[in-house]
Design a protein around this motif. Structure first.
Motif, mmCIF file in Angstrom:
data_model
loop_
_atom_site.group_PDB
_atom_site.id
_atom_site.type_symbol
_atom_site.label_atom_id
_atom_site.label_comp_id
_atom_site.label_asym_id
_atom_site.label_seq_id
_atom_site.Cartn_x
_atom_site.Cartn_y
_atom_site.Cartn_z
ATOM 1 N N MET A 1 69.060 46.835 13.824
ATOM 2 C CA MET A 1 68.612 46.395 12.504
ATOM 3 C C MET A 1 68.682 47.558 11.526
ATOM 4 O O MET A 1 68.213 48.654 11.817
ATOM 5 N N ASN A 2 69.239 47.331 10.357
ATOM 6 C CA ASN A 2 69.332 48.345 9.333
ATOM 7 C C ASN A 2 68.097 48.284 8.448
ATOM 8 O O ASN A 2 67.870 47.314 7.735
ATOM 9 N N LEU A 3 67.275 49.320 8.507
ATOM 10 C CA LEU A 3 66.067 49.361 7.683
ATOM 11 C C LEU A 3 66.322 50.075 6.365
ATOM 12 O O LEU A 3 65.408 50.622 5.759
ATOM 13 N N THR A 4 67.577 50.092 5.925
ATOM 14 C CA THR A 4 67.970 50.718 4.656
ATOM 15 C C THR A 4 67.354 52.105 4.500
ATOM 16 O O THR A 4 66.774 52.448 3.469
ATOM 17 N N GLY A 5 67.470 52.908 5.554
ATOM 18 C CA GLY A 5 66.997 54.278 5.462
ATOM 19 C C GLY A 5 65.499 54.441 5.601
ATOM 20 O O GLY A 5 64.964 55.489 5.261
ATOM 21 N N MET A 6 64.803 53.416 6.121
ATOM 22 C CA MET A 6 63.338 53.479 6.188
ATOM 23 C C MET A 6 62.821 53.897 7.565
ATOM 24 O O MET A 6 61.631 53.910 7.803
ATOM 25 N N GLY A 7 63.726 54.244 8.477
ATOM 26 C CA GLY A 7 63.304 54.585 9.827
ATOM 27 C C GLY A 7 62.326 55.743 9.885
ATOM 28 O O GLY A 7 61.439 55.784 10.743
ATOM 29 N N ASP A 8 62.470 56.691 8.961
ATOM 30 C CA ASP A 8 61.557 57.842 8.965
ATOM 31 C C ASP A 8 60.131 57.432 8.618
ATOM 32 O O ASP A 8 59.170 58.023 9.113
ATOM 33 N N LEU A 9 59.985 56.390 7.786
ATOM 34 C CA LEU A 9 58.641 55.901 7.471
ATOM 35 C C LEU A 9 57.977 55.315 8.711
ATOM 36 O O LEU A 9 56.795 55.549 8.966
ATOM 37 N N LEU A 10 58.740 54.559 9.483
ATOM 38 C CA LEU A 10 58.208 53.995 10.714
ATOM 39 C C LEU A 10 57.848 55.089 11.705
ATOM 40 O O LEU A 10 56.809 55.027 12.370
ATOM 41 N N MET A 11 58.698 56.105 11.818
ATOM 42 C CA MET A 11 58.421 57.196 12.743
ATOM 43 C C MET A 11 57.166 57.959 12.333
ATOM 44 O O MET A 11 56.333 58.318 13.169
ATOM 45 N N SER A 12 57.019 58.171 11.029
ATOM 46 C CA SER A 12 55.819 58.842 10.529
ATOM 47 C C SER A 12 54.571 58.024 10.831
ATOM 48 O O SER A 12 53.535 58.551 11.227
ATOM 49 N N MET A 13 54.679 56.698 10.653
ATOM 50 C CA MET A 13 53.562 55.811 10.955
ATOM 51 C C MET A 13 53.216 55.868 12.438
ATOM 52 O O MET A 13 52.039 55.940 12.820
ATOM 53 N N LYS A 14 54.238 55.865 13.281
ATOM 54 C CA LYS A 14 54.018 55.891 14.718
ATOM 55 C C LYS A 14 53.308 57.164 15.145
ATOM 56 O O LYS A 14 52.406 57.143 16.000
ATOM 57 N N GLU A 15 53.693 58.281 14.555
ATOM 58 C CA GLU A 15 53.132 59.571 14.950
ATOM 59 C C GLU A 15 51.739 59.812 14.384
ATOM 60 O O GLU A 15 50.892 60.426 15.038
ATOM 61 N N SER A 16 51.487 59.317 13.170
ATOM 62 C CA SER A 16 50.215 59.627 12.517
ATOM 63 C C SER A 16 49.164 58.537 12.673
ATOM 64 O O SER A 16 47.961 58.808 12.550
ATOM 65 N N TRP A 17 49.595 57.294 12.929
ATOM 66 C CA TRP A 17 48.625 56.193 12.986
ATOM 67 C C TRP A 17 49.186 55.110 13.899
ATOM 68 O O TRP A 17 49.735 54.105 13.451
ATOM 69 N N THR A 18 49.011 55.314 15.179
ATOM 70 C CA THR A 18 49.627 54.431 16.170
ATOM 71 C C THR A 18 49.182 52.987 16.020
ATOM 72 O O THR A 18 49.981 52.062 16.164
ATOM 73 N N ARG A 19 47.894 52.773 15.743
ATOM 74 C CA ARG A 19 47.399 51.399 15.638
ATOM 75 C C ARG A 19 48.087 50.644 14.507
ATOM 76 O O ARG A 19 48.428 49.461 14.649
ATOM 77 N N LEU A 20 48.298 51.297 13.389
ATOM 78 C CA LEU A 20 48.985 50.665 12.265
ATOM 79 C C LEU A 20 50.433 50.358 12.629
ATOM 80 O O LEU A 20 50.966 49.292 12.284
ATOM 81 N N TYR A 21 51.064 51.266 13.347
ATOM 82 C CA TYR A 21 52.438 51.063 13.791
ATOM 83 C C TYR A 21 52.534 49.860 14.727
ATOM 84 O O TYR A 21 53.423 49.012 14.576
ATOM 85 N N LEU A 22 51.606 49.753 15.680
ATOM 86 C CA LEU A 22 51.634 48.636 16.626
ATOM 87 C C LEU A 22 51.352 47.310 15.922
ATOM 88 O O LEU A 22 51.941 46.280 16.261
ATOM 89 N N HIS A 23 50.444 47.337 14.936
ATOM 90 C CA HIS A 23 50.193 46.133 14.139
ATOM 91 C C HIS A 23 51.462 45.716 13.411
ATOM 92 O O HIS A 23 51.830 44.532 13.404
ATOM 93 N N SER A 24 52.158 46.677 12.828
ATOM 94 C CA SER A 24 53.387 46.373 12.095
ATOM 95 C C SER A 24 54.449 45.786 13.020
ATOM 96 O O SER A 24 55.163 44.841 12.654
ATOM 97 N N ALA A 25 54.543 46.326 14.237
ATOM 98 C CA ALA A 25 55.502 45.803 15.202
ATOM 99 C C ALA A 25 55.139 44.384 15.614
ATOM 100 O O ALA A 25 56.012 43.519 15.768
ATOM 101 N N SER A 26 53.846 44.117 15.791
ATOM 102 C CA SER A 26 53.407 42.772 16.159
ATOM 103 C C SER A 26 53.697 41.769 15.050
ATOM 104 O O SER A 26 54.130 40.644 15.308
ATOM 105 N N VAL A 27 53.448 42.176 13.811
ATOM 106 C CA VAL A 27 53.744 41.306 12.674
ATOM 107 C C VAL A 27 55.251 41.049 12.593
ATOM 108 O O VAL A 27 55.686 39.929 12.318
ATOM 109 N N ALA A 28 56.043 42.075 12.858
ATOM 110 C CA ALA A 28 57.498 41.899 12.846
ATOM 111 C C ALA A 28 57.939 40.921 13.941
ATOM 112 O O ALA A 28 58.845 40.105 13.733
ATOM 113 N N ASN A 29 57.309 40.986 15.097
ATOM 114 C CA ASN A 29 57.645 40.079 16.190
ATOM 115 C C ASN A 29 57.307 38.631 15.825
ATOM 116 O O ASN A 29 58.104 37.718 16.037
ATOM 117 N N LEU A 30 56.125 38.425 15.252
ATOM 118 C CA LEU A 30 55.752 37.080 14.801
ATOM 119 C C LEU A 30 56.694 36.595 13.703
ATOM 120 O O LEU A 30 57.087 35.428 13.665
#
Length: 243
Positions: A1-30
Motif C-alpha cells: 500500500m502506498n501511504l504517499t510518503g507517510m510511512g515515517d509518521l506511522l513508524m514514529s507513532m509505533k516507536e513513541s506511542w504503541t497503543r495509538l499505533y495498534l489502535h490505528s492498525a485495528s481501525v485500518a483492519n475494520l
C-alpha cells in the motif's frame, strides 16, 4: 500500500506511542473489511485505508495526560483534544497528502446529525470520513481505556445500530448489517461465532498472502482480533456449562 510518503509518521507513532499505533492498525483492519464489503475500487480503497492508519496522527501533538486522563476533561483540555483532527490534517497536508486523505483525518469525528467536532452533517461529511468514524468508534468501544472497561462486541454493535442516523451514516450501517461480522447475534451464539472464526482465519491468510510479512500492521491487527474472538468463544462455552 502506498501511504504517499507517510510511512515515517506511522513508524514514529509505533516507536513513541504503541497503543495509538495498534489502535490505528485495528481501525485500518475494520476499514478494510468495510471497503471490501462495499467493493470499493483499488484506488479509493488505498486512500481510505491510508486515512484509517493516519486518522489519529494529530494525537501525537496533544498532551498524553489529556488523552489518558481517567476522569472527565476540563473545558480547556477538551478543546485541546479536539484539535487533534486539525493538527493531524495539517501535518499530512504538509507532507504531501492529497485532499481526500486530509479530509478523512480532519473530519473523522463529525456526526451525521451535525454534533461532531466541526458541525458538518449528513452528506456534507466526506464519505470516507464516515467510514473511519464508524470503525474508529467501534474499536474504541471494544478496547480498554484508562477511564472504563471495554464493551463486549455485541454491546458495541448495538451502540452502532442505535447511533445510525445520529452519529453514523444510516445507509452505511444498514449495508454492514447484511454481513455476519456486523451482526450482534454472531457474538452471542457459539455456533455462529465458530463459523465467524473460520472466516476470520481465512481473512488472516489472505492478508498474510497480500502483505507477505507477519509484522505488517493489518496482519498483526487481524491476528489480535482473531485471538479476541477465541476468548469470546471460550467465555460463551464456559457460560453454557455453568448454566
Amino acid at each position: 500500500m502506498n501511504l504517499t510518503g507517510m510511512g515515517d509518521l506511522l513508524m514514529s507513532m509505533k516507536e513513541s506511542w504503541t497503543r495509538l499505533y495498534l489502535h490505528s492498525a485495528s481501525v485500518a483492519n475494520l476499514t478494510l473489511r468495510i471497503c471490501t464489503l462495499l467493493r470499493l475500487d483499488e484506488v479509493e480503497q488505498e486512500t481510505v485505508i491510508a486515512g484509517a492508519f493516519l486518522h489519529d496522527v494529530g494525537k501525537m501533538f496533544v498532551r498524553r495526560e489529556i488523552i489518558e486522563k481517567p476522569g472527565p476533561l476540563t473545558e480547556e483540555e477538551w478543546t485541546e483534544l479536539k484539535e487533534h483532527t486539525r493538527r493531524g490534517a495539517s501535518v499530512v497536508a504538509a507532507r504531501g497528502g492529497d485532499n481526500s486523505l486530509v479530509e478523512i483525518i480532519r473530519y473523522h469525528h463529525e456526526w451525521w446529525n451535525g454534533k461532531g467536532y466541526e458541525g458538518l452533517r449528513g452528506q456534507m461529511i466526506p464519505w470516507p470520513a464516515r467510514v473511519i468514524a464508524l470503525a474508529d468508534a467501534l474499536d474504541a468501544m471494544i478496547s480498554p481505556r484508562p477511564y472504563r472497561q471495554p464493551s463486549k462486541m455485541y454491546e458495541a454493535l448495538e451502540e452502532v445500530y442505535q447511533g445510525a442516523g445520529s452519529q453514523f451514516d444510516p445507509k452505511l450501517v444498514a449495508a454492514l448489517a447484511e454481513e455476519p461480522f456486523w451482526q450482534t447475534a454472531t457474538y452471542c451464539d457459539p455456533a455462529r461465532l465458530e463459523r465467524q472464526i473460520g472466516e476470520e482465519k481465512q481473512w488472516l491468510v489472505q492478508l498474510a498472502d497480500s502483505y507477505v510479512t507477519l509484522s505488517y500492521p493489518l496482519v498483526y491487527a487481524q491476528s489480535q482480533w482473531l485471538d479476541r474472538l477465541l476468548v469470546i468463544l471460550w467465555q460463551l462455552k464456559e457460560n453454557a456449562k455453568g448454566g
